[in-house]
Every structure is written in structure tokens, then in C-alpha cells.
Motif scaffolding. Structure first.
Motif: not given
Length: 131
Positions: A101-105
Motif C-alpha cells: 500500500s505504501a508503494m502504491c501511495n
């Protein structure tokens, strides 16, 4: 309390992520968390013993019908995760999802959109998607 949507979870990760704002940090933490999931599963086999592996060739052929292949395919796993191992694996999967999710952000990608597109692709391509 109900489970948050993927969008809500992704927003929560964005608000909580302070240390790893660098894409390189997040990519490597994601890779590390993936290894931790694998390690937790391996420990369930080698230390706890709640699950066992007995892997062998699935015996698929090019001429085999999909229904026959489905009936003969095996997970190679015997047993079930005990509650302790399940908690450990679940926790490691949570960390992995956090860093995904952090990478997506950081890349301005919606995790919900990723899941939706992958589900559409699976629906459209079916078994042919597996190659």
C-alpha cells in the motif's frame, strides 16, 4: 467494527508512514516483508510441524481437459496451520500489505484499482492467465 476498504487502508498507511518515504526504502521493505511471509510459512513446516509438504510433479499434459487438471491438481500440503502459526503468517502478510500500500501511495496507484483490474483480468482470461 467492519474491515476497512482498500481505499481506507491505503489512506491510513499514507497517514502512518513517516520513516519510509523513499521509494527505494519502501521497495526494499516490501521485499523484506515478502521474505518474512515465506519464512513464517517455512517455520510452520520445519519448527511447528502443523503443516507438511509432499511435492511431486502434478502430471499435467497439453492434451488434458481443464476439469481433469483441476481434479488432479494438489497443493502439496498436508495439515492446517495451527492458531499460533496462522497468527504469525497473518501478521507477516499484514506487514507485506502495508508496504504494498505504501508503494502504491508513492507511485500514485490505487490499491483498489489494482485489485479490480486483476480481478477483471482473471475473469476475462481465466486459466490462460496463469502462464
Amino acid at each position: 467494527m467492519s474491515a476497512p476498504t482498500l481505499q481506507e487502508f491505503q489512506q491510513q498507511v499514507s497517514e502512518l508512514l513517516l520513516r519510509h518515504r523513499s521509494l527505494l526504502d519502501v521497495v526494499t521493505k516490501y521485499s523484506q516483508s515478502n521474505a518474512s511471509v515465506n519464512r513464517a510459512v517455512a517455520k510452520a513446516i520445519t519448527e511447528c510441524g502443523c503443516i507438511e509438504l509432499n511435492a511431486k510433479n502434478q502430471g499435467f499434459t497439453e492434451a488434458m481437459e481443464i476439469d481433469q487438471a483441476r481434479r488432479q491438481s494438489k497443493s502439496h500440503m498436508n495439515g492446517q496451520l495451527c492458531e499460533n502459526c496462522k497468527d504469525v503468517v497473518r501478521g507477516e502478510m499484514g506487514k507485506n500489505l502495508f508496504y504494498l500500500s505504501a508503494m502504491c501511495n508513492l507511485l500514485d496507484i490505487s490499491l483498489e484499482e489494482v485489485v479490480a483490474k486483476e480481478a477483471d483480468k482473471c475473469s476475462t482470461l481465466g486459466f490462460f492467465n496463469l502462464t
